[in-house]
Design an enzyme around this catalytic site. Structure first.
Site, PDB file in Angstrom:
ATOM      1  N   GLU A  96      36.921 -10.657   1.241  1.00 39.49           N
ATOM      2  CA  GLU A  96      37.812 -11.722   1.678  1.00 39.49           C
ATOM      3  C   GLU A  96      38.429 -12.507   0.521  1.00 39.49           C
ATOM      4  O   GLU A  96      39.428 -13.206   0.707  1.00 39.49           O
ATOM      5  CB  GLU A  96      37.062 -12.697   2.589  1.00 39.49           C
ATOM      6  N   GLU A 127      17.070   0.912   1.163  1.00 39.22           N
ATOM      7  CA  GLU A 127      16.644  -0.366   0.601  1.00 39.22           C
ATOM      8  C   GLU A 127      15.265  -0.298  -0.057  1.00 39.22           C
ATOM      9  O   GLU A 127      14.833  -1.260  -0.690  1.00 39.22           O
ATOM     10  CB  GLU A 127      16.627  -1.442   1.686  1.00 39.22           C
TER      11      GLU A 127
END
Length: 310
Positions: A96, A127
């Site tokens: 963004e 992960e």
């Protein structure tokens, strides 16, 4: 069907037992027997706790902002690191920044366990590797002026821990955003932001309150950093990318609001300025031509406030 984690043992069990985000929420124990209205009311009630939890972390958020601004002014970058939902929050915030603040995609980046595929789907086991966290951050050619923000609700994600350990060795500033303060991530980072939102309505589903708190924290970090770096005028976006009709219309509204001039004047100035909103605003407020407005911007190294001083 997902595979069980590879690593087990007493240490792992103890970590799980001490995570607030893994505890059961007494208010939602009968979740499967509640009506739709009861569930949404409960979730809304629980969500009210998030802003208060984030509010208690404002000193840490402020320290992180100051560190990021300082690093960027010295040529550094802001790099988010996370896995799963936490990693996606970092990817979203980084994505963004260019359209909102006109920054280079290199300035704010995100690294997620499992790579691009993990943005839209679960990548099993991604992960669990601290080595992969280090590897992915190493590929960024980390420098001392960079700031690495590790995002992990659990505070124990190996991928994020590996990345922050590598960042520390490189001398970069490390920030932890977690919902479990007394976990390894909080002990590893230089700056800790830990909104402890408590047990989730759906036990262990940290995309809920924990995820909301992460979104709020990252919103504060990036927006405050960009404001401090001069990417806004008053509370208006001055460097956004005008990539579609909606944004072009927003640019005109911003220019008319900031200058007090008519839309027709704003349209003319924006065209003459080559669609540079800063230059257009200087033209409108000072009544100068595009060349003079550009000269003023160059003379003040892009500082709009100084450029507007007659």
């Amino acid at each position: 069907m997902t595979s069980p984690p590879k690593k087990h043992g007493r240490a792992a069990r103890l970590l799980t037992e001490h995570r607030l985000t893994e505890k059961r929420n007494a208010a939602s124990r009968n979740l499967d027997r509640m009506t739709a209205r009861e569930i949404v009311r409960l979730m809304n009630r629980e969500d009210r706790k998030v802003a208060a939890a984030v509010g208690r972390e404002l000193p840490g958020i402020t320290r992180a902002v100051d560190a990021i601004v300082s690093g960027i002014r010295k040529g550094g970058r802001l790099i988010y690191v996370g896995a799963g939902s936490s990693g996606r929050m970092g990817v979203l915030d980084a994505a963004e920044c260019p359209p909102t603040f006109g920054t280079s995609p290199k300035l704010v980046q995100a690294v997620i366990a499992g790579g691009k595929r993990a943005i839209t789907m679960a990548v099993e086991g991604a992960e669990d590797s601290a080595r992969n966290g280090e590897r992915d951050l190493r590929r960024k050619k980390l420098r001392r002026n960079d700031v690495v923000v590790g995002i992990a609700a659990s505070g124990t994600t190996p991928y994020v821990l590996g990345a922050l350990q590598f960042a520390r060795r490189r001398g970069a500033t490390t920030v932890a955003v977690t919902s479990n303060l007394r976990m390894p991530l909080g002990r590893l980072a230089k700056i800790v932001i830990a909104p402890e939102v408590g047990p989730e309505v759906l036990t262990g589903s940290t995309r809920l309150k924990a995820g909301t708190s992460q979104k709020m924290v990252l919103n504060m970090l990036s927006t405050t950093v960009m404001a401090r770096l001069g990417h806004v005028y008053e509370n208006l976006m001055m460097d956004m990318m005008l990539t579609n009709e909606k944004l072009a219309e927003r640019a005109l509204r911003i220019l008319t609001e900031a200058s007090g001039k008519k839309v027709s004047a704003a349209e003319h100035a924006l065209r003459a300025a080559g669609h540079d909103m800063r230059v257009a605003l200087v033209m409108l407020k000072l009544g100068v031509k595009a060349r003079e407005a550009k000269r003023r911007m160059e003379a003040t190294e892009g500082n709009l406030r100084k450029a507007l001083q007659e």
